[in-house]
Write a protein that holds these residues in place. Structure first.
Motif, mmCIF file in Angstrom:
data_model
loop_
_atom_site.group_PDB
_atom_site.id
_atom_site.type_symbol
_atom_site.label_atom_id
_atom_site.label_comp_id
_atom_site.label_asym_id
_atom_site.label_seq_id
_atom_site.Cartn_x
_atom_site.Cartn_y
_atom_site.Cartn_z
ATOM 1 N N THR A 82 -66.707 -57.213 68.846
ATOM 2 C CA THR A 82 -68.330 -57.462 68.632
ATOM 3 C C THR A 82 -68.983 -56.205 68.994
ATOM 4 N N ASP A 85 -68.744 -54.136 65.938
ATOM 5 C CA ASP A 85 -69.718 -54.683 64.916
ATOM 6 C C ASP A 85 -71.000 -54.182 65.321
ATOM 7 N N SER A 112 -64.670 -53.533 61.321
ATOM 8 C CA SER A 112 -66.085 -53.516 61.667
ATOM 9 C C SER A 112 -66.843 -52.618 60.779
ATOM 10 N N ARG A 238 -76.742 -58.541 70.882
ATOM 11 C CA ARG A 238 -75.998 -59.225 71.797
ATOM 12 C C ARG A 238 -76.651 -60.728 71.919
ATOM 13 N N TYR A 249 -73.047 -62.573 71.918
ATOM 14 C CA TYR A 249 -72.057 -61.810 72.331
ATOM 15 C C TYR A 249 -71.689 -61.633 73.573
#
Ligand SMILES: *Cc1c(COP(=O)(O)O)cnc(C)c1O
Length: 398
Positions: A82, A85, A112, A238, A249
């Motif tokens: 993440t 990403d 990603s 996030r 996230y």
């Protein structure tokens, strides 16, 4: 290591821990982590408190981690995937934008980048260091290139200054100097020219997955940026966005509390890995077919993996036979980390051009990583080396 000594070691020093190729727990917990988990759980156990968002333990972990790396901003999250990403989202990619990614790699960089719409351009790696080769990157830069996205492979720093130089030399017509983003999932704590990896690139991602140099209860990640203007966006990605898209996230404060403990002992764990690696280099000296890891002068290797190479004429079949003997005869499984990452991911094969990295395809047949762990004893290390000598000699004679 002579034959008699090898036989004696194999007969008497079989490890109590059956070392996995890439141990499932790459670090270790002790009382500090057990107490931290208990403390955070007890502290959260109130209708007005809970795990909360923006809680103090997470913030403290972010501050300590940024300080350790030597960068201004850290955003911790629930995994390196993440974090990667989010780094790719921050590029604001448009159709046709290209991101250069080394082929000898875990699949996360390619996934990603392609996941955010980039055209992934695979590049070759240096055969001695396994790091993305600057000369090869230079040959692949076009007017559509937006980002150089290396992995710091297997515990060591990639040559970030070379990438930053290319980034300045070939600016994108609209976005200016290329962005350099580093995947440091395997190389937390690695040094480069006197600094920690993560202190130079635009963004750098870290993993606290259970196997890595340190862990936050099995999952967790961090995104470091040297560009404070990105901080607000990253925090939005996030946690359910703001002016832009976002999701969830987040890392919990129990994980952050464990991360603070792990960070305290990280340098000690890395030192242990280095001691084992150097002992092993000495024990394998003279075993002609095995090229032991190379550590350039300007890097400080963490030996997340102990990456060896077999000769070209041992590529594929003979390498696999050595691995088979190591596993079946001696109980020491090794791992190929990694063959070109598109080989193991059909989706990456579908969305990228996998025909232009023949060196990576060949190198992937020669790599073999031998187990290493901060808690490995010298005796276990000797056994592993004796097993490797025996396996290689047997294949030589076959
Ligand atoms: C483990 C790993 C990742 C993914 O880490 P997670 O925290 O599990 O998402 C990414 N890149 C590399 C090189 C890795 O080894």
């Amino acid at each position: 290591m002579n034959a008699d000594r090898r036989k004696e070691i194999i007969a008497t020093q079989k490890p109590e821990i059956p070392w996995a190729s890439e141990p499932a727990m790459g670090s270790y917990y002790d009382e500090a982590e057990f107490e931290a988990v208990h403390r955070e759980m007890v502290a959260s156990n109130h209708p007005h408190i809970g795990f909360g968002s923006g809680n103090a333990t997470v913030v403290e972990f972010e501050e300590k981690f940024a300080e350790y790396i030597g960068a201004p901003v850290c955003v911790v999250c629930n995994g390196a995937g993440t974090a990667q990403d989010m780094a790719m989202m921050a590029l604001d990619l448009e159709p046709g934008d290209e991101v250069i990614v080394p082929a000898i790699n875990f699949p996360a960089c390619g996934l990603s980048a392609a996941g955010q719409g980039a055209t992934v351009i695979w590049c070759e790696v240096d055969e001695r260091t396994f790091q993305a080769d600057p000369a090869d990157i230079e040959a692949r830069i076009t007017k559509n290139t937006r980002c150089i996205y290396p992995v710091h492979m297997n515990g060591m720093a990639a040559p970030v200054d070379d990438y930053l130089e290319l980034a300045e030399k070939y600016p994108h017509p609209k976005h200016g100097p290329l962005k350099v983003v580093g995947d440091t999932a395997r190389s937390l704590g690695a040094g480069y020219r006197g600094q920690k990896v993560g202190s130079r690139a635009w963004m750098t991602t870290f993993s606290f997955h259970t196997m890595k140099n340190m862990t936050t209860l099995g999952e967790g990640g961090a995104l470091i940026t040297t560009d404070p203007s990105q901080e607000k966006r990253l925090r939005g990605f996030r946690q359910f966005g703001g002016e832009e898209w976002g999701s969830n996230y987040k890392m919990t404060n129990v994980q952050a509390a464990v991360g603070l403990c792990q960070l305290e002992k990280l340098e000690g764990m890395l030192e242990s890995r280095r001691v084992i690696a150097y002992e092993r280099n000495a024990l394998l000296a003279g075993l002609e077919e095995i090229t032991t890891p190379y550590e350039p002068e300007d890097t400080w290797h963490t030996y997340y993996l102990y990456t060896t190479l077999v000769p070209e004429d041992w590529a594929g079949e003979k390498r696999n036979r050595v691995m088979q003997l190591m596993d079946e005869e001696f109980g020491i499984p090794c791992v190929v980390a990694n063959p070109p990452c598109y080989k193991s991911r059909p989706w990456l094969q579908k969305v990228t051009d996998t025909t232009k990295t023949p060196k990576a395809d060949a190198l992937g047949e020669r790599i073999m990583c031998v187990p290493i762990h901060p808690l490995m004893s010298s005796s276990d290390n000797e056994y592993i080396c004796a097993a490797l000598w025996e396996s290689v000699e047997r294949v030589r004679e076959e």
